[in-house]
Design a protein around this motif. Structure first.
Motif, PDB file in Angstrom:
ATOM      1  N   ILE A  19       0.813  -1.209   0.000  1.00 25.69           N
ATOM      2  CA  ILE A  19       0.000   0.000   0.000  1.00 25.69           C
ATOM      3  C   ILE A  19       0.851   1.265   0.000  1.00 25.69           C
ATOM      4  O   ILE A  19       0.434   2.315  -0.499  1.00 25.69           O
ATOM      5  CB  ILE A  19      -0.957   0.000   1.217  1.00 25.69           C
ATOM      6  N   GLY A  20       2.073   1.176   0.513  1.00 28.34           N
ATOM      7  CA  GLY A  20       2.953   2.341   0.511  1.00 28.34           C
ATOM      8  C   GLY A  20       3.254   2.841  -0.885  1.00 28.34           C
ATOM      9  O   GLY A  20       3.440   4.050  -1.096  1.00 28.34           O
ATOM     10  N   PHE A  21       3.272   1.928  -1.847  1.00 27.09           N
ATOM     11  CA  PHE A  21       3.531   2.346  -3.219  1.00 27.09           C
ATOM     12  C   PHE A  21       2.328   3.084  -3.815  1.00 27.09           C
ATOM     13  O   PHE A  21       2.490   3.913  -4.706  1.00 27.09           O
ATOM     14  CB  PHE A  21       3.916   1.146  -4.083  1.00 27.09           C
ATOM     15  N   ASP A  22       1.118   2.772  -3.343  1.00 27.28           N
ATOM     16  CA  ASP A  22      -0.042   3.555  -3.754  1.00 27.28           C
ATOM     17  C   ASP A  22       0.103   5.004  -3.285  1.00 27.28           C
ATOM     18  O   ASP A  22      -0.256   5.937  -4.013  1.00 27.28           O
ATOM     19  CB  ASP A  22      -1.316   2.953  -3.168  1.00 27.28           C
ATOM     20  N   CYS A  23       0.656   5.174  -2.081  1.00 31.75           N
ATOM     21  CA  CYS A  23       0.882   6.530  -1.565  1.00 31.75           C
ATOM     22  C   CYS A  23       1.900   7.272  -2.420  1.00 31.75           C
ATOM     23  O   CYS A  23       1.744   8.465  -2.701  1.00 31.75           O
ATOM     24  CB  CYS A  23       1.365   6.462  -0.111  1.00 31.75           C
ATOM     25  N   VAL A  24       2.938   6.559  -2.840  1.00 29.49           N
ATOM     26  CA  VAL A  24       3.971   7.169  -3.679  1.00 29.49           C
ATOM     27  C   VAL A  24       3.387   7.590  -5.027  1.00 29.49           C
ATOM     28  O   VAL A  24       3.582   8.724  -5.490  1.00 29.49           O
ATOM     29  CB  VAL A  24       5.145   6.190  -3.889  1.00 29.49           C
ATOM     30  N   PRO A  74       9.191 -10.114  -1.855  1.00 30.41           N
ATOM     31  CA  PRO A  74       8.266  -9.067  -1.411  1.00 30.41           C
ATOM     32  C   PRO A  74       8.214  -7.922  -2.415  1.00 30.41           C
ATOM     33  O   PRO A  74       9.163  -7.683  -3.166  1.00 30.41           O
ATOM     34  CB  PRO A  74       8.859  -8.607  -0.067  1.00 30.41           C
ATOM     35  N   ALA A  75       7.104  -7.205  -2.415  1.00 28.61           N
ATOM     36  CA  ALA A  75       6.927  -6.093  -3.341  1.00 28.61           C
ATOM     37  C   ALA A  75       8.015  -5.045  -3.171  1.00 28.61           C
ATOM     38  O   ALA A  75       8.515  -4.480  -4.164  1.00 28.61           O
ATOM     39  CB  ALA A  75       5.548  -5.459  -3.139  1.00 28.61           C
ATOM     40  N   ILE A  76       8.406  -4.785  -1.931  1.00 27.96           N
ATOM     41  CA  ILE A  76       9.433  -3.769  -1.692  1.00 27.96           C
ATOM     42  C   ILE A  76      10.754  -4.197  -2.307  1.00 27.96           C
ATOM     43  O   ILE A  76      11.470  -3.375  -2.904  1.00 27.96           O
ATOM     44  CB  ILE A  76       9.584  -3.519  -0.178  1.00 27.96           C
ATOM     45  N   ALA A  77      11.091  -5.470  -2.200  1.00 23.38           N
ATOM     46  CA  ALA A  77      12.348  -5.963  -2.778  1.00 23.38           C
ATOM     47  C   ALA A  77      12.314  -5.856  -4.302  1.00 23.38           C
ATOM     48  O   ALA A  77      13.292  -5.429  -4.933  1.00 23.38           O
ATOM     49  CB  ALA A  77      12.595  -7.407  -2.347  1.00 23.38           C
ATOM     50  N   LYS A  78      11.197  -6.252  -4.902  1.00 25.12           N
ATOM     51  CA  LYS A  78      11.100  -6.161  -6.361  1.00 25.12           C
ATOM     52  C   LYS A  78      11.204  -4.714  -6.834  1.00 25.12           C
ATOM     53  O   LYS A  78      11.926  -4.404  -7.804  1.00 25.12           O
ATOM     54  CB  LYS A  78       9.778  -6.763  -6.834  1.00 25.12           C
ATOM     55  N   ALA A  79      10.490  -3.827  -6.164  1.00 22.21           N
ATOM     56  CA  ALA A  79      10.521  -2.423  -6.564  1.00 22.21           C
ATOM     57  C   ALA A  79      11.916  -1.841  -6.412  1.00 22.21           C
ATOM     58  O   ALA A  79      12.359  -1.044  -7.254  1.00 22.21           O
ATOM     59  CB  ALA A  79       9.516  -1.620  -5.739  1.00 22.21           C
ATOM     60  N   ALA A  80      12.618  -2.210  -5.355  1.00 23.06           N
ATOM     61  CA  ALA A  80      13.979  -1.706  -5.149  1.00 23.06           C
ATOM     62  C   ALA A  80      14.906  -2.186  -6.252  1.00 23.06           C
ATOM     63  O   ALA A  80      15.732  -1.419  -6.778  1.00 23.06           O
ATOM     64  CB  ALA A  80      14.499  -2.150  -3.785  1.00 23.06           C
ATOM     65  N   ILE A  81      14.795  -3.456  -6.619  1.00 22.45           N
ATOM     66  CA  ILE A  81      15.628  -3.991  -7.701  1.00 22.45           C
ATOM     67  C   ILE A  81      15.336  -3.263  -9.005  1.00 22.45           C
ATOM     68  O   ILE A  81      16.255  -2.869  -9.741  1.00 22.45           O
ATOM     69  CB  ILE A  81      15.393  -5.508  -7.859  1.00 22.45           C
ATOM     70  N   VAL A  82      14.054  -3.063  -9.290  1.00 23.63           N
ATOM     71  CA  VAL A  82      13.683  -2.396 -10.534  1.00 23.63           C
ATOM     72  C   VAL A  82      14.174  -0.954 -10.534  1.00 23.63           C
ATOM     73  O   VAL A  82      14.735  -0.475 -11.538  1.00 23.63           O
ATOM     74  CB  VAL A  82      12.154  -2.438 -10.735  1.00 23.63           C
ATOM     75  N   PHE A  83      13.970  -0.240  -9.438  1.00 21.99           N
ATOM     76  CA  PHE A  83      14.352   1.175  -9.403  1.00 21.99           C
ATOM     77  C   PHE A  83      15.854   1.352  -9.546  1.00 21.99           C
ATOM     78  O   PHE A  83      16.330   2.075 -10.431  1.00 21.99           O
ATOM     79  CB  PHE A  83      13.863   1.823  -8.109  1.00 21.99           C
ATOM     80  N   PHE A  84      16.626   0.703  -8.685  1.00 26.60           N
ATOM     81  CA  PHE A  84      18.073   0.899  -8.733  1.00 26.60           C
ATOM     82  C   PHE A  84      18.671   0.304 -10.006  1.00 26.60           C
ATOM     83  O   PHE A  84      19.633   0.865 -10.565  1.00 26.60           O
ATOM     84  CB  PHE A  84      18.720   0.296  -7.493  1.00 26.60           C
TER      85      PHE A  84
END
Length: 394
Positions: free
Chosen positions: A58-63, A361-371
C-alpha cells in the motif's frame, strides 16, 4: 490505469540557454524529478490499484498518488523558465531548428524503437509465442501505438513552438506574470494563489468533461485530455517567471520562498490527505461508479491543484536554499538526465517482466527495478552520448 501508465516523464529542461549562468538549484531539481519519474514507473506494478504483479504494498499507492499529482506539471513549469529569454536571443528559425533537433528527433526515434521494445514485454506476458517483429509490425501498421512516457517530448515541443509564435506577436505578453513573480520575492503566497486559481480554471472543467482516464490519441501522439491545459498553464507560468528579473523574483535564492520551505512542505500534507479522503469516498461510499459524478471530480480536482502547486513550491524552496558544495550525485547525473528519461522505459518494464515469477516481497522487487533502472539507463545514456553528434540531442 492509462493516466498512470503514460505519466512520466522528463525532459528537455536539463539545459538553460547559454546566455544564462547555470542555476545549480534548478539543475538539481530537474534531475531529482527525473529520478522521481523512474521511481514512479518502478513501483506501479506493486500497487494495490495497479497490481499487475503477484505482490503489492500500500505504501507504493501513496507514492504513485503523490508523484502522479505533480511531477509532470512541474516538468513543464521548469521547461518554460528559460524559453522567453531564449527566444529573445536566438533568431526564430534557429530556435525552431534547435527544438526540432532536441525534441522532435528523439521523439521519432523513440517512438519506433524504444517504445515498441518496452511494450513488447507486456505483450509477451499475454502472448508468449509472439515474436518482436510481429509485434513491431502490428504496432506500426494497425496499432495501438502507445507513446509511453515520451508523450511529454512532443507536447513540450508543441508548447515551445506556440511560445515562439506568441513571442513574435509580442515579447511583452508575459509581463503580468513576471510582475507577480517579483511580488512573490516577498509574498510567495500571492503567486501560489495565482497558480492555484489558474490551474483550477483550466483543469477542473476538463476533468469533469473527460474524466481522469481519457487520452487524446493519434498514433504515437497522445496527451491526457483533462490535463493538457494544466500542463500548458504551468509551462507558460514558468515562462513568465523566467521572462525577466529572475534573480529578483519568486525563485530568487534569497527570497521569502526559501525562508518558508517547512511551511510549504507542511501545506502539501493537507490536500494530499484530502485526496485520500476522496478516494475512500469513491471506493467505499459511492461504490466507484463509472463515470464518476461531476461533483466528485470537481472536489477531487480542487484538492489536486492545491497539492500540485504546494509541492512545487516546497521542492523549489528546498533546492533553492540547498547549500551543498561540490558535485553531488544529482550534479553528476545532470548531464545524462534527459537521456535517462528517454531510454528508461524498456529497462523498467523488462526488469518487471523478469521479476514477475520470483517469490519476493513487493518492496524488494521495486527496489531492484528502481536501482537497476537508474544504473542501466545512466550507463546506456553515457554510452549513447559518446556517439558523434549525440550530445546535441541528449
Amino acid at each position: 490505469m492509462k493516466s498512470i501508465a503514460h505519466a512520466a516523464p522528463a525532459v528537455d529542461v536539463q539545459a538553460a540557454p547559454k546566455l544564462h549562468k547555470r542555476n545549480v538549484a534548478l539543475d538539481r531539481a530537474r534531475t531529482f524529478l527525473t529520478l522521481v519519474v523512474l521511481l514512479h514507473h518502478a513501483v506501479i506494478p506493486y500497487t494495490h490499484f495497479g497490481h499487475t504483479d503477484p505482490t503489492s504494498w500500500i505504501g507504493f499507492d501513496c507514492v504513485v498518488l503523490a508523484t502522479d499529482s505533480f511531477f509532470m506539471a512541474m516538468f513543464f513549469f521548469l521547461s518554460g523558465l528559460f524559453v522567453w529569454p531564449g527566444l529573445g536571443h536566438k533568431p526564430w528559425l534557429i530556435f525552431l531548428r534547435d527544438r526540432l533537433l532536441r525534441l522532435g528527433l528523439p521523439f521519432v526515434i523513440c517512438a519506433v524503437t524504444v517504445i515498441p521494445i518496452a511494450y513488447y514485454a507486456i505483450a509477451l506476458r499475454e502472448t508468449p509465442e509472439l515474436t518482436f517483429s510481429e509485434f513491431w509490425r502490428k504496432t506500426m501498421i494497425f496499432g495501438p501505438w502507445p507513446s509511453g512516457p515520451i508523450w511529454f517530448v512532443y507536447v513540450l515541443m508543441t508548447f515551445d513552438l506556440t511560445a515562439s509564435l506568441l513571442y513574435r506577436v509580442s515579447s511583452r505578453l508575459l509581463e503580468p506574470i513576471n510582475r507577480l513573480s517579483i511580488k512573490g520575492f516577498d509574498h510567495p503566497w500571492k503567486f501560489w494563489l495565482f497558480l492555484v486559481v489558474v490551474s483550477a480554471t483550466v483543469y477542473v472543467p476538463l476533468l469533469v468533461r473527460y474524466g481522469p482516464y481519457y487520452w487524446f490519441e493519434f498514433g504515437p501522439f497522445s496527451v491526457q485530455a483533462s490535463r493538457v491545459l494544466l500542463y500548458a498553464a504551468y509551462f507558460f507560468v514558468g515562462a513568465g517567471i523566467g521572462a525577466a528579473n529572475f534573480e529578483s523574483g519568486l525563485l530568487s535564492a534569497h527570497g521569502r520562498l526559501t525562508e518558508r520551505r517547512w511551511f510549504w512542505t507542511g501545506i502539501t500534507v493537507i490536500p494530499y490527505g484530502l485526496m485520500w479522503v476522496m478516494i475512500y469516498i469513491k471506493r467505499e461510499i459511492i461504490g466507484n461508479p463509472n463515470p464518476l459524478p461531476g461533483w466528485y471530480l470537481s472536489i477531487y480536482g480542487t484538492f489536486f491543484v492545491l497539492f500540485s502547486a504546494s509541492i512545487l513550491f516546497a521542492i523549489l524552496a528546498y533546492f533553492l536554499q540547498s547549500k551543498s558544495s561540490g558535485p553531488t550525485l544529482l550534479d553528476r547525473m545532470q548531464g545524462d538526465a534527459y537521456g535517462m528519461f528517454l531510454v528508461h522505459y524498456p529497462i523498467v518494464l523488462w526488469l518487471q517482466y523478469w521479476l514477475f515469477d520470483f517469490d519476493l516481497p513487493a518492496i524488494a522487487k521495486a527496489a531492484i527495478v528502481f536501482f537497476g533502472t537508474v544504473a542501466l539507463s545512466w550507463a546506456a545514456t553515457a554510452m549513447l552520448r559518446k556517439l558523434p553528434g549525440a550530445k546535441y540531442v541528449l
